[in-house]
Design a protein around this motif. Structure first.
Motif: not given
Length: 387
Positions: A190-213
């Motif tokens: 139920l913690n949105p930060f948990t999901q964000i931090l989880r996927w920010l640690q996955v290669p490629v996905i983290n760069q794509l999320m940062w680009i969108f941010f």
């Protein structure tokens, strides 16, 4: 087509309140800060619920989540119709933030039904529908506000609620389930930060999320300050400013609906994102440059280029993200990305407003510089893959 019509009606209902909210708050004799707090409450619950809806759609299916979220948006607009004070106003905006957090589910639905080759094109078409909804919604909202009279948004809320009911009925009878890889045993958070931090640690996905941010941060800085610049430097009225934003919406819709479908036949997602970042960065930095007498055509050309750059980033990036996401967790990845982006919609306007107070041109130069970062992230991704 069924999904696109559902999304279009969703976006019209979502955006109808935007142009009337500041005036309505004034009519209720509430302070200016209430406008900001109402917008912030909407953004906060959008941030919280985007990964929740996305994860739920992975476990339970896209269709039931879309239906539930449309139902919540109906309740939000019903409360809005009868709003006469602070309590109902905030209740309506909070429920609207919860219901409209279904964008990630719609994106996951489109990814489900699209082949890898067609995914960017179809997501571009969805982006075009988003744009058309954001054009039609504020216009309809303004008309319905004029029917409601002083101190009321009855017809705005009632009109949106009626559209929500029609949308719910349409989706209930026509929208089939697209998720063939349900993951019911997946642990919920139920913690949105948990999901964000989880996927920010996955290669490629983290760069794509940062680009969108970063892209959303730069774009939202422009959104909050351009109206002030166009009024103070170029002498535009509120109506003329709305026409410029309508131009951005129209060009963006056409670009995502038509041009991207052609460009994806010749260029990769990575190439389109690079081109979009360059085009956006240059356009943003040049917005305060033309003299007053050159607003037409140069400023209109710049904002059109900005819209094309936007079209070159959003669908390719979303498509790339969906391809890198685990098959049973596409909704969760999309939700985490949308939730992360909603943080940038808080940071961007705040930073833009502060920089505008320092110097009217500064937020545009800074937002242009921000768009250099996606280029570095793309280069880093390519370098990591080669190593």
């Amino acid at each position: 087509m069924i999904l696109l019509l559902t999304v279009f009606i969703d976006m019209v209902c979502f955006s109808m309140i935007f142009p009337v909210l500041p005036y309505f708050v004034k009519e209720l004799q509430l302070s200016d800060i209430i406008v900001g707090l109402a917008a912030a409450s909407f953004a906060l619950f959008n941030f919280i619920c985007s990964p929740l809806w996305g994860g739920m759609s992975d476990r339970k299916g896209r269709r039931p989540v879309m239906l539930i979220s449309i139902g919540i948006t109906f309740l939000a607009n019903l409360f809005l119709a009868f709003t006469n004070g602070v309590f109902l106003l905030f209740l309506a905006r909070i429920l609207a933030g919860i219901g409209s957090a279904n964008i990630s589910v719609a994106q996951a639905y489109m990814a489900d039904i699209s082949s890898p080759e067609e995914r960017t094109k179809n997501l571009g078409l969805m982006g075009a529908v988003f744009g058309l909804g954001f054009i039609a919604g504020p216009i309809l909202g303004g008309i319905l506000k004029s029917w409601s009279g002083e101190g009321s948004v009855f017809w705005v809320g009632a009109g949106a609620a009626i559209l929500n009911l029609l949308n719910f009925a349409w989706a209930y009878f026509s929208l089939s389930e697209s998720n063939l890889h349900l993951n019911p045993d997946k642990k919920r958070s139920l913690n949105p930060f948990t999901q964000i931090l989880r996927w920010l640690q996955v290669p490629v996905i983290n760069q794509l999320m940062w680009i969108f941010f970063l892209y959303v941060t730069a774009f939202s800085m422009m959104q909050i300050t351009s109206g002030l610049l166009w009024k103070e430097k170029y002498g535009l009225t509120e109506k003329e400013t709305s026409y410029v934003f309508a131009l951005i919406g129209i060009v963006s819709a056409l670009s995502q609906g038509l041009f991207i479908r052609i460009l994806t036949n010749h260029f990769s997602e990575k190439q389109l994102i690079v081109a979009g970042a360059l085009l956006m960065g240059i356009s943003l930095a040049l917005i305060p440059v033309p003299p007053k007498e050159m607003f037409i055509p140069y400023e209109l050309i710049l904002v059109s280029c900005l819209a094309v750059g936007n079209a070159c980033i959003t669908p390719p990036l979303t498509s790339w993200l969906s391809q890198k996401a685990p098959l049973k967790e596409i909704g969760q990845v999309m939700g985490a990305n949308q939730s992360f982006a909603s943080l940038s919609r808080v940071i961007g306007p705040a930073l833009g407003g502060f920089l505008y107070a320092v110097g009217h041109s500064i937020p545009f130069y800074v937002s242009g510089l921000i768009m250099i970062a996606p280029l570095w992230l793309i280069w880093k991704m390519q370098s990591d893959q080669q190593n």
